[in-house]
Write a protein that holds these residues in place. Structure first.
Motif, PDB file in Angstrom:
ATOM      1  N   ALA A 173     -47.749  88.260  76.071  1.00 44.84           N
ATOM      2  CA  ALA A 173     -46.287  88.323  75.934  1.00 44.84           C
ATOM      3  C   ALA A 173     -45.866  89.417  74.951  1.00 44.84           C
ATOM      4  CB  ALA A 173     -45.747  86.978  75.476  1.00 44.84           C
ATOM      5  N   LEU A 174     -46.835  89.932  74.192  1.00 47.33           N
ATOM      6  CA  LEU A 174     -46.521  90.942  73.168  1.00 47.33           C
ATOM      7  C   LEU A 174     -47.030  92.313  73.601  1.00 47.33           C
ATOM      8  CD1 LEU A 174     -47.641  88.783  70.076  1.00 47.33           C
ATOM      9  CD2 LEU A 174     -45.316  89.058  70.969  1.00 47.33           C
ATOM     10  N   LYS A 175     -47.219  92.498  74.902  1.00 43.84           N
ATOM     11  CA  LYS A 175     -47.921  93.696  75.394  1.00 43.84           C
ATOM     12  C   LYS A 175     -47.163  95.006  75.142  1.00 43.84           C
ATOM     13  CE  LYS A 175     -46.019  93.672  80.007  1.00 43.84           C
ATOM     14  NZ  LYS A 175     -45.869  92.909  81.177  1.00 43.84           N
TER      15      LYS A 175
ATOM     16  N   THR B  43     -44.206 100.796  66.214  1.00 40.88           N
ATOM     17  CA  THR B  43     -44.189  99.790  65.144  1.00 40.88           C
ATOM     18  C   THR B  43     -44.065  98.381  65.720  1.00 40.88           C
ATOM     19  OG1 THR B  43     -41.775  99.799  64.967  1.00 40.88           O
ATOM     20  CG2 THR B  43     -42.961 101.371  63.597  1.00 40.88           C
ATOM     21  N   LEU B  44     -44.649  97.438  65.000  1.00 41.88           N
ATOM     22  CA  LEU B  44     -44.387  96.028  65.280  1.00 41.88           C
ATOM     23  C   LEU B  44     -42.897  95.778  65.005  1.00 41.88           C
ATOM     24  CD1 LEU B  44     -46.296  93.400  65.684  1.00 41.88           C
ATOM     25  CD2 LEU B  44     -45.741  92.955  63.300  1.00 41.88           C
ATOM     26  N   ILE B  45     -42.290  94.887  65.745  1.00 36.83           N
ATOM     27  CA  ILE B  45     -40.896  94.523  65.484  1.00 36.83           C
ATOM     28  C   ILE B  45     -40.883  93.476  64.369  1.00 36.83           C
ATOM     29  CG2 ILE B  45     -38.821  93.476  66.474  1.00 36.83           C
ATOM     30  CD1 ILE B  45     -39.963  94.475  69.240  1.00 36.83           C
ATOM     31  N   PRO B  46     -40.180  93.741  63.270  1.00 38.26           N
ATOM     32  CA  PRO B  46     -40.180  92.767  62.168  1.00 38.26           C
ATOM     33  C   PRO B  46     -39.692  91.401  62.643  1.00 38.26           C
ATOM     34  CG  PRO B  46     -39.086  94.799  61.507  1.00 38.26           C
ATOM     35  CD  PRO B  46     -39.334  94.902  62.984  1.00 38.26           C
ATOM     36  N   ARG B  47     -40.375  90.333  62.175  1.00 38.02           N
ATOM     37  CA  ARG B  47     -40.022  88.964  62.542  1.00 38.02           C
ATOM     38  C   ARG B  47     -39.300  88.290  61.378  1.00 38.02           C
ATOM     39  NH1 ARG B  47     -42.839  91.108  66.409  1.00 38.02           N
ATOM     40  NH2 ARG B  47     -44.310  89.885  67.639  1.00 38.02           N
ATOM     41  N   PRO B  48     -38.336  87.413  61.689  1.00 34.03           N
ATOM     42  CA  PRO B  48     -37.639  86.694  60.606  1.00 34.03           C
ATOM     43  C   PRO B  48     -38.604  85.920  59.709  1.00 34.03           C
ATOM     44  CG  PRO B  48     -36.615  86.234  62.735  1.00 34.03           C
ATOM     45  CD  PRO B  48     -37.835  87.049  63.027  1.00 34.03           C
TER      46      PRO B  48
ATOM     47  N   LEU C  23     -50.212  87.393  51.444  1.00 30.01           N
ATOM     48  CA  LEU C  23     -50.619  87.779  52.801  1.00 30.01           C
ATOM     49  C   LEU C  23     -49.984  86.890  53.861  1.00 30.01           C
ATOM     50  CD1 LEU C  23     -54.423  88.017  51.998  1.00 30.01           C
ATOM     51  CD2 LEU C  23     -52.901  89.970  52.437  1.00 30.01           C
ATOM     52  N   GLU C  24     -49.444  87.519  54.916  1.00 30.14           N
ATOM     53  CA  GLU C  24     -49.022  86.739  56.081  1.00 30.14           C
ATOM     54  C   GLU C  24     -50.253  86.509  56.965  1.00 30.14           C
ATOM     55  OE1 GLU C  24     -45.296  87.673  58.052  1.00 30.14           O
ATOM     56  OE2 GLU C  24     -46.184  87.168  60.003  1.00 30.14           O
ATOM     57  N   HIS C  25     -50.258  85.387  57.689  1.00 28.38           N
ATOM     58  CA  HIS C  25     -51.395  85.088  58.569  1.00 28.38           C
ATOM     59  C   HIS C  25     -50.946  84.190  59.704  1.00 28.38           C
ATOM     60  CE1 HIS C  25     -51.319  81.225  56.596  1.00 28.38           C
ATOM     61  NE2 HIS C  25     -51.478  81.806  55.412  1.00 28.38           N
TER      62      HIS C  25
ATOM     63  N   THR D 255     -52.842  97.353  68.011  1.00 27.36           N
ATOM     64  CA  THR D 255     -53.531  97.472  66.718  1.00 27.36           C
ATOM     65  C   THR D 255     -52.711  96.875  65.573  1.00 27.36           C
ATOM     66  OG1 THR D 255     -52.630  99.697  66.498  1.00 27.36           O
ATOM     67  CG2 THR D 255     -54.907  99.504  67.296  1.00 27.36           C
ATOM     68  N   ALA D 256     -51.400  96.688  65.781  1.00 30.25           N
ATOM     69  CA  ALA D 256     -50.586  96.057  64.730  1.00 30.25           C
ATOM     70  C   ALA D 256     -50.644  94.544  64.828  1.00 30.25           C
ATOM     71  CB  ALA D 256     -49.136  96.529  64.835  1.00 30.25           C
ATOM     72  N   LEU D 257     -51.120  94.050  65.964  1.00 29.44           N
ATOM     73  CA  LEU D 257     -51.121  92.601  66.202  1.00 29.44           C
ATOM     74  C   LEU D 257     -52.476  91.960  65.984  1.00 29.44           C
ATOM     75  CD1 LEU D 257     -48.992  92.666  69.452  1.00 29.44           C
ATOM     76  CD2 LEU D 257     -48.376  91.421  67.368  1.00 29.44           C
ATOM     77  N   THR D 258     -53.533  92.658  66.388  1.00 28.01           N
ATOM     78  CA  THR D 258     -54.851  92.028  66.337  1.00 28.01           C
ATOM     79  C   THR D 258     -55.945  92.972  65.860  1.00 28.01           C
ATOM     80  OG1 THR D 258     -56.578  90.944  67.646  1.00 28.01           O
ATOM     81  CG2 THR D 258     -55.179  92.518  68.827  1.00 28.01           C
TER      82      THR D 258
ATOM     83  N   SER E  19     -48.946  92.174  52.294  1.00 26.55           N
ATOM     84  CA  SER E  19     -49.300  92.709  53.614  1.00 26.55           C
ATOM     85  C   SER E  19     -49.049  91.685  54.714  1.00 26.55           C
ATOM     86  CB  SER E  19     -50.778  93.121  53.631  1.00 26.55           C
ATOM     87  OG  SER E  19     -51.123  93.655  54.902  1.00 26.55           O
ATOM     88  N   ASN E  20     -48.572  92.196  55.833  1.00 27.82           N
ATOM     89  CA  ASN E  20     -48.518  91.433  57.079  1.00 27.82           C
ATOM     90  C   ASN E  20     -49.456  92.167  58.043  1.00 27.82           C
ATOM     91  OD1 ASN E  20     -47.953  90.083  59.434  1.00 27.82           O
ATOM     92  ND2 ASN E  20     -45.936  91.022  59.718  1.00 27.82           N
ATOM     93  N   PRO E  21     -50.765  91.905  57.917  1.00 26.07           N
ATOM     94  CA  PRO E  21     -51.736  92.687  58.692  1.00 26.07           C
ATOM     95  C   PRO E  21     -51.855  92.149  60.117  1.00 26.07           C
ATOM     96  CG  PRO E  21     -52.885  91.031  57.432  1.00 26.07           C
ATOM     97  CD  PRO E  21     -51.419  90.868  57.116  1.00 26.07           C
ATOM     98  N   PRO E  22     -52.574  92.848  60.993  1.00 24.94           N
ATOM     99  CA  PRO E  22     -52.863  92.272  62.308  1.00 24.94           C
ATOM    100  C   PRO E  22     -53.735  91.032  62.109  1.00 24.94           C
ATOM    101  CG  PRO E  22     -53.581  94.575  62.159  1.00 24.94           C
ATOM    102  CD  PRO E  22     -53.216  94.137  60.778  1.00 24.94           C
ATOM    103  N   TYR E  23     -53.329  89.906  62.703  1.00 27.04           N
ATOM    104  CA  TYR E  23     -54.137  88.688  62.488  1.00 27.04           C
ATOM    105  C   TYR E  23     -54.295  87.833  63.742  1.00 27.04           C
ATOM    106  CZ  TYR E  23     -49.388  86.777  61.672  1.00 27.04           C
ATOM    107  OH  TYR E  23     -48.058  86.434  61.775  1.00 27.04           O
ATOM    108  N   VAL E  24     -53.714  88.257  64.856  1.00 21.36           N
ATOM    109  CA  VAL E  24     -53.855  87.462  66.078  1.00 21.36           C
ATOM    110  C   VAL E  24     -55.286  87.634  66.602  1.00 21.36           C
ATOM    111  CG1 VAL E  24     -52.951  87.090  68.409  1.00 21.36           C
ATOM    112  CG2 VAL E  24     -51.400  87.844  66.581  1.00 21.36           C
ATOM    113  N   ALA E  25     -55.914  86.539  67.043  1.00 23.20           N
ATOM    114  CA  ALA E  25     -57.279  86.638  67.578  1.00 23.20           C
ATOM    115  C   ALA E  25     -57.270  87.460  68.871  1.00 23.20           C
ATOM    116  CB  ALA E  25     -57.843  85.248  67.842  1.00 23.20           C
TER     117      ALA E  25
HETATM  118  N1  GLN Z   1     -46.186  87.133  63.821  1.00 24.78           N
HETATM  119  C1  GLN Z   1     -46.541  88.005  64.894  1.00 24.78           C
HETATM  120  C2  GLN Z   1     -46.574  87.239  66.193  1.00 24.78           C
HETATM  121  O1  GLN Z   1     -47.325  86.294  66.313  1.00 24.78           O
HETATM  122  C3  GLN Z   1     -47.861  88.676  64.658  1.00 24.78           C
HETATM  123  C4  GLN Z   1     -47.762  89.629  63.539  1.00 24.78           C
HETATM  124  C5  GLN Z   1     -49.068  90.102  63.042  1.00 24.78           C
HETATM  125  O2  GLN Z   1     -50.111  90.070  63.716  1.00 24.78           O
HETATM  126  N2  GLN Z   1     -49.077  90.541  61.868  1.00 24.78           N
HETATM  127  O3  GLN Z   1     -45.830  87.529  67.074  1.00 24.78           O
END
Ligand code: GLN
Length: 293
Positions: free
Chosen positions: A214-216, A105-110, A252-254, A221-224, A200-206
């Motif tokens: 740094a997020l390796k 899982t992605l780690i939830p962000r504040p 939507l988060e982005h 698939t949860a990030l991008t 939704s907080n979908p994957p949105y990083v390019a």
């Molecule tokens: N907010 C996260 C980050 O940039 C990315 C989360 C996401 O892609 N939904 O670290």
């Protein structure tokens, strides 16, 4: 005939693992010397010992038992290798809830708490509202909403069986009644009646964003979604109207630089009252709108 040497084998009597005896303050000093901030060393010690920070400060010359000292050394090495604290301790606080997290899982962000706050505002009217969190991961958003709105019918969707298992485990630990659906975005909702709110907080990083390095340790698939990062946001905006009742909301988060693109896609799809909200760092972080029906 051979004589077996238990000691050389690591058998009884051999000194297993472990370095020299370690006190609380030794552990903190070793961490700082290795480049880890004291607060992080204390956080790890608190998790290992199940104690408060105040306890640590008051017991800084206490000796750690051999197992704890060894686990601490292991965690320190992993942390210095970039493994997030939450994956070491296995938990993360979000919206006042303690959630279990795993590398599935992605780690939830504040910052994502703003999406929960916004959702709760939008749910202020309807009684027993129907809510779905698409790409739920740990269940952070869905469970936070349910914790504040026990009357809501809340559903969690994730395409990752590992993530959905974590989300369900979190629901159970927290005693929150929510439903879980395994599948991609709207697919597992077939047969459901429309929702008052889709979040939704979908994957949105390019895909070529250097931040991904740094997020390796988190699931890629949860990030991008790869490419420019907008593919899943686009898919959600295209598909949501079929699952929203008249006057329902899509939130939507982005990424910090995607607000204009997301707002434009929402308007083009026919959403009204399109609005963007900023995160704790002041970045435009979430955009949503109302489906007029
Ligand atoms: N907010 C996260 C980050 O940039 C990315 C989360 C996401 O892609 N939904 O670290």
């Amino acid at each position: 005939m051979s004589i077996r040497d238990d000691h050389a084998d690591g058998g009884p009597g051999a000194r297993s693992g472990g370095g020299p005896a370690l006190t609380v303050i030794d552990a903190e000093r070793a961490s700082i010397a290795a480049g880890l901030p004291r607060a992080e060393a204390q956080y790890l010690l608190q998790a290992l010992l199940g104690v408060s920070r105040a306890w640590l400060i008051g017991h800084d010359t206490d000796l750690l038992d051999a197992v704890t000292a060894e686990r601490f050394r292991h965690w320190l090495a992993r942390r210095l290798d970039g493994v997030p604290l939450a994956y070491l301790t296995g938990e993360k606080e979000f919206f006042g809830l303690t959630l279990r997290v795993t590398p599935d899982t992605l780690i939830p962000r504040p910052d994502t708490e703003l999406l929960v706050q916004w959702a709760l505002e939008r749910l202020d009217g309807p009684r027993a509202p129907r809510v779905v969190d698409l790409g739920t991961g740990t269940g952070a958003i869905a469970l936070s909403i349910k914790s504040q709105r026990p009357d809501a019918d809340v559903r969690m969707v994730d395409f990752s069986p590992g993530a959905l298992a974590v989300a369900l485990d979190n629901a159970q630990r927290l005693g929150l009644q929510v439903d879980a659906h395994l599948g991609s975005w709207f697919e597992p909702l077939a047969g459901q009646v429309p929702f008052d709110l889709i979040v939704s907080n979908p994957p949105y990083v390019a895909g070529d964003d250097h931040h991904l390095d740094a997020l390796k340790h988190e699931p890629r698939t949860a990030l991008t979604p790869e490419g420019d990062g907008l593919a899943d946001l686009r898919h959600l905006i295209e598909g949501a109207p079929a699952w929203l009742r008249a006057d329902g909301w899509l939130l939507l988060e982005h990424g910090f630089d995607q607000a204009d693109a997301v707002a434009a896609m929402l308007r083009a799809r026919g959403f009204i009252e399109v609005e963007t909200r900023r995160d704790l760092g002041g970045q435009p972080r979430a955009t949503g709108g109302r489906w007029p029906g």
